[in-house]
Design a protein around this motif. Structure first.
Motif, PDB file in Angstrom:
ATOM      1  N   LEU A  52       0.832  -1.206   0.000  1.00  0.00           N
ATOM      2  CA  LEU A  52       0.000   0.000   0.000  1.00  0.00           C
ATOM      3  C   LEU A  52       0.866   1.256   0.000  1.00  0.00           C
ATOM      4  CD1 LEU A  52      -2.773  -1.118   2.492  1.00  0.00           C
ATOM      5  CD2 LEU A  52      -3.056  -0.684   0.045  1.00  0.00           C
ATOM      6  N   ARG A  53       1.945   1.241   0.761  1.00  0.00           N
ATOM      7  CA  ARG A  53       2.870   2.390   0.789  1.00  0.00           C
ATOM      8  C   ARG A  53       3.455   2.637  -0.603  1.00  0.00           C
ATOM      9  NH1 ARG A  53       5.210   5.466   4.295  1.00  0.00           N
ATOM     10  NH2 ARG A  53       4.569   4.249   6.105  1.00  0.00           N
ATOM     11  N   ALA A  54       3.835   1.590  -1.283  1.00  0.00           N
ATOM     12  CA  ALA A  54       4.398   1.747  -2.632  1.00  0.00           C
ATOM     13  C   ALA A  54       3.352   2.313  -3.595  1.00  0.00           C
ATOM     14  CB  ALA A  54       4.927   0.404  -3.135  1.00  0.00           C
ATOM     15  N   GLU A  55       2.124   1.821  -3.516  1.00  0.00           N
ATOM     16  CA  GLU A  55       1.060   2.291  -4.404  1.00  0.00           C
ATOM     17  C   GLU A  55       0.720   3.756  -4.134  1.00  0.00           C
ATOM     18  OE1 GLU A  55      -1.710   2.268  -7.428  1.00  0.00           O
ATOM     19  OE2 GLU A  55      -0.199   0.752  -6.987  1.00  0.00           O
ATOM     20  N   ILE A  56       0.506   4.099  -2.880  1.00  0.00           N
ATOM     21  CA  ILE A  56       0.169   5.480  -2.516  1.00  0.00           C
ATOM     22  C   ILE A  56       1.357   6.400  -2.790  1.00  0.00           C
ATOM     23  CG2 ILE A  56      -0.505   7.016  -0.622  1.00  0.00           C
ATOM     24  CD1 ILE A  56      -2.695   4.980  -1.557  1.00  0.00           C
ATOM     25  N   GLY A  57       2.550   5.929  -2.484  1.00  0.00           N
ATOM     26  CA  GLY A  57       3.755   6.723  -2.743  1.00  0.00           C
ATOM     27  C   GLY A  57       3.931   7.024  -4.224  1.00  0.00           C
ATOM     28  N   GLY A  58       3.600   6.063  -5.079  1.00  0.00           N
ATOM     29  CA  GLY A  58       3.677   6.291  -6.525  1.00  0.00           C
ATOM     30  C   GLY A  58       2.691   7.346  -6.987  1.00  0.00           C
ATOM     31  N   THR A  59       1.517   7.350  -6.393  1.00  0.00           N
ATOM     32  CA  THR A  59       0.513   8.360  -6.740  1.00  0.00           C
ATOM     33  C   THR A  59       0.984   9.744  -6.299  1.00  0.00           C
ATOM     34  OG1 THR A  59      -1.248   6.727  -6.550  1.00  0.00           O
ATOM     35  CG2 THR A  59      -1.904   9.040  -6.455  1.00  0.00           C
ATOM     36  N   VAL A  60       1.541   9.830  -5.111  1.00  0.00           N
ATOM     37  CA  VAL A  60       2.072  11.110  -4.620  1.00  0.00           C
ATOM     38  C   VAL A  60       3.228  11.575  -5.521  1.00  0.00           C
ATOM     39  CG1 VAL A  60       3.327  12.205  -2.714  1.00  0.00           C
ATOM     40  CG2 VAL A  60       1.286  10.813  -2.248  1.00  0.00           C
ATOM     41  N   ALA A  61       4.114  10.655  -5.899  1.00  0.00           N
ATOM     42  CA  ALA A  61       5.246  11.009  -6.754  1.00  0.00           C
ATOM     43  C   ALA A  61       4.800  11.510  -8.124  1.00  0.00           C
ATOM     44  CB  ALA A  61       6.182   9.811  -6.907  1.00  0.00           C
ATOM     45  N   ALA A  62       3.651  11.016  -8.598  1.00  0.00           N
ATOM     46  CA  ALA A  62       3.115  11.449  -9.896  1.00  0.00           C
ATOM     47  C   ALA A  62       2.245  12.706  -9.746  1.00  0.00           C
ATOM     48  CB  ALA A  62       2.316  10.324 -10.539  1.00  0.00           C
ATOM     49  N   ARG A  63       2.358  13.343  -8.598  1.00  0.00           N
ATOM     50  CA  ARG A  63       1.628  14.586  -8.302  1.00  0.00           C
ATOM     51  C   ARG A  63       0.121  14.414  -8.404  1.00  0.00           C
ATOM     52  NH1 ARG A  63       2.631  19.396 -10.925  1.00  0.00           N
ATOM     53  NH2 ARG A  63       2.496  18.340 -12.922  1.00  0.00           N
ATOM     54  N   GLY A  64      -0.370  13.275  -7.880  1.00  0.00           N
ATOM     55  CA  GLY A  64      -1.799  13.001  -7.898  1.00  0.00           C
ATOM     56  C   GLY A  64      -2.585  14.028  -7.109  1.00  0.00           C
ATOM     57  N   ARG A  65      -3.690  14.445  -7.671  1.00  0.00           N
ATOM     58  CA  ARG A  65      -4.613  15.398  -7.014  1.00  0.00           C
ATOM     59  C   ARG A  65      -6.012  14.802  -7.106  1.00  0.00           C
ATOM     60  NH1 ARG A  65      -4.891  19.221  -3.445  1.00  0.00           N
ATOM     61  NH2 ARG A  65      -6.576  20.668  -3.788  1.00  0.00           N
ATOM     62  N   LEU A  66      -6.540  14.338  -5.972  1.00  0.00           N
ATOM     63  CA  LEU A  66      -7.778  13.590  -5.918  1.00  0.00           C
ATOM     64  C   LEU A  66      -8.947  14.477  -5.492  1.00  0.00           C
ATOM     65  CD1 LEU A  66      -9.193  10.772  -5.931  1.00  0.00           C
ATOM     66  CD2 LEU A  66      -8.505  10.577  -3.525  1.00  0.00           C
ATOM     67  N   THR A  67     -10.082  14.276  -6.158  1.00  0.00           N
ATOM     68  CA  THR A  67     -11.341  14.878  -5.725  1.00  0.00           C
ATOM     69  C   THR A  67     -12.340  13.744  -5.534  1.00  0.00           C
ATOM     70  OG1 THR A  67     -10.907  16.883  -6.996  1.00  0.00           O
ATOM     71  CG2 THR A  67     -13.185  16.507  -6.301  1.00  0.00           C
ATOM     72  N   ASN A  68     -12.855  13.607  -4.319  1.00  0.00           N
ATOM     73  CA  ASN A  68     -13.851  12.582  -3.992  1.00  0.00           C
ATOM     74  C   ASN A  68     -15.196  13.237  -3.727  1.00  0.00           C
ATOM     75  OD1 ASN A  68     -12.413  10.171  -4.101  1.00  0.00           O
ATOM     76  ND2 ASN A  68     -11.648  10.382  -2.025  1.00  0.00           N
ATOM     77  N   VAL A  69     -16.248  12.621  -4.255  1.00  0.00           N
ATOM     78  CA  VAL A  69     -17.618  13.037  -3.963  1.00  0.00           C
ATOM     79  C   VAL A  69     -18.357  11.795  -3.484  1.00  0.00           C
ATOM     80  CG1 VAL A  69     -19.755  14.006  -4.887  1.00  0.00           C
ATOM     81  CG2 VAL A  69     -17.542  14.858  -5.712  1.00  0.00           C
ATOM     82  N   GLN A  70     -18.727  11.809  -2.202  1.00  0.00           N
ATOM     83  CA  GLN A  70     -19.382  10.652  -1.605  1.00  0.00           C
ATOM     84  C   GLN A  70     -20.778  10.469  -2.192  1.00  0.00           C
ATOM     85  OE1 GLN A  70     -17.817   8.578   0.032  1.00  0.00           O
ATOM     86  NE2 GLN A  70     -19.302   7.319   1.068  1.00  0.00           N
ATOM     87  N   ARG A  71     -21.067   9.272  -2.647  1.00  0.00           N
ATOM     88  CA  ARG A  71     -22.377   8.950  -3.208  1.00  0.00           C
ATOM     89  C   ARG A  71     -23.255   8.242  -2.175  1.00  0.00           C
ATOM     90  NH1 ARG A  71     -23.218   5.679  -8.785  1.00  0.00           N
ATOM     91  NH2 ARG A  71     -21.884   7.349  -9.559  1.00  0.00           N
ATOM     92  N   HIS A  72     -22.747   7.162  -1.566  1.00  0.00           N
ATOM     93  CA  HIS A  72     -23.510   6.396  -0.578  1.00  0.00           C
ATOM     94  C   HIS A  72     -22.582   5.905   0.522  1.00  0.00           C
ATOM     95  CE1 HIS A  72     -26.850   6.019  -3.400  1.00  0.00           C
ATOM     96  NE2 HIS A  72     -26.031   5.508  -4.290  1.00  0.00           N
ATOM     97  N   THR A  73     -23.106   5.847   1.719  1.00  0.00           N
ATOM     98  CA  THR A  73     -22.458   5.150   2.825  1.00  0.00           C
ATOM     99  C   THR A  73     -23.506   4.233   3.426  1.00  0.00           C
ATOM    100  OG1 THR A  73     -21.022   7.027   3.307  1.00  0.00           O
ATOM    101  CG2 THR A  73     -21.278   5.381   5.041  1.00  0.00           C
ATOM    102  N   LEU A  74     -23.255   2.933   3.353  1.00  0.00           N
ATOM    103  CA  LEU A  74     -24.174   1.937   3.899  1.00  0.00           C
ATOM    104  C   LEU A  74     -23.472   1.223   5.046  1.00  0.00           C
ATOM    105  CD1 LEU A  74     -25.322   0.467   0.475  1.00  0.00           C
ATOM    106  CD2 LEU A  74     -26.482   2.217   1.831  1.00  0.00           C
ATOM    107  N   VAL A  75     -24.071   1.266   6.226  1.00  0.00           N
ATOM    108  CA  VAL A  75     -23.452   0.686   7.411  1.00  0.00           C
ATOM    109  C   VAL A  75     -24.320  -0.443   7.935  1.00  0.00           C
ATOM    110  CG1 VAL A  75     -22.637   1.138   9.757  1.00  0.00           C
ATOM    111  CG2 VAL A  75     -22.413   2.913   8.005  1.00  0.00           C
TER     112      VAL A  75
END
Length: 127
Positions: A52-75
């Motif tokens: 997970l560190r390698a995957e997330i680190g690769g995204t950070v290294a590629a200057r990833g900029r994320l926008t999340n819009v929550q659709r549903h939360t089912l608990v």
């Protein structure tokens, strides 16, 4: 060092977005349960802290900029399904900025401290 206890699983996608956009790999990883895994946007499955560190680190290294819009939360009980629309601006392989989009289906679990953590991320949703 204190650990943030997330009492509402619906907060996880925004906390993930904010930590990733800040380039804080450790803060992103703190949102995962110890035995968590994820399906990457390439379809590969990774599990465990180092993968997970390698995957997330690769995204950070590629200057990833994320926008999340929550659709549903089912608990139900101590498990939550989080359905979130996302856009990821990132440096592509040729250096051009690209902005893929999708809908993720993530699973979180409540731990013994009452806090919620991701156990499984699937940014490809149903694909």
């Amino acid at each position: 060092m204190s650990t943030l206890v997330i009492t509402d699983p619906a907060r996880l996608p925004i906390l993930f977005q904010d930590a990733l956009n800040a380039g804080d790999v450790d803060a992103v990883l703190a949102l995962f349960a110890p035995d968590a895994g994820m399906r990457t946007v390439t379809g590969e499955t990774v599990t465990g802290a180092e993968a997970l560190r390698a995957e997330i680190g690769g995204t950070v290294a590629a200057r990833g900029r994320l926008t999340n819009v929550q659709r549903h939360t089912l608990v139900g009980a101590d498990t939550a399904l989080l359905v979130t629309d996302w856009t990821m601006e990132i440096d592509g392989p040729a250096g051009a900025r690209v902005a893929p989009t999708g809908t993720t289906a993530n699973i979180a679990r409540r731990s013994t401290d009452g806090g919620w953590r991701f156990t499984l991320l699937n940014p490809l949703g149903l694909a």
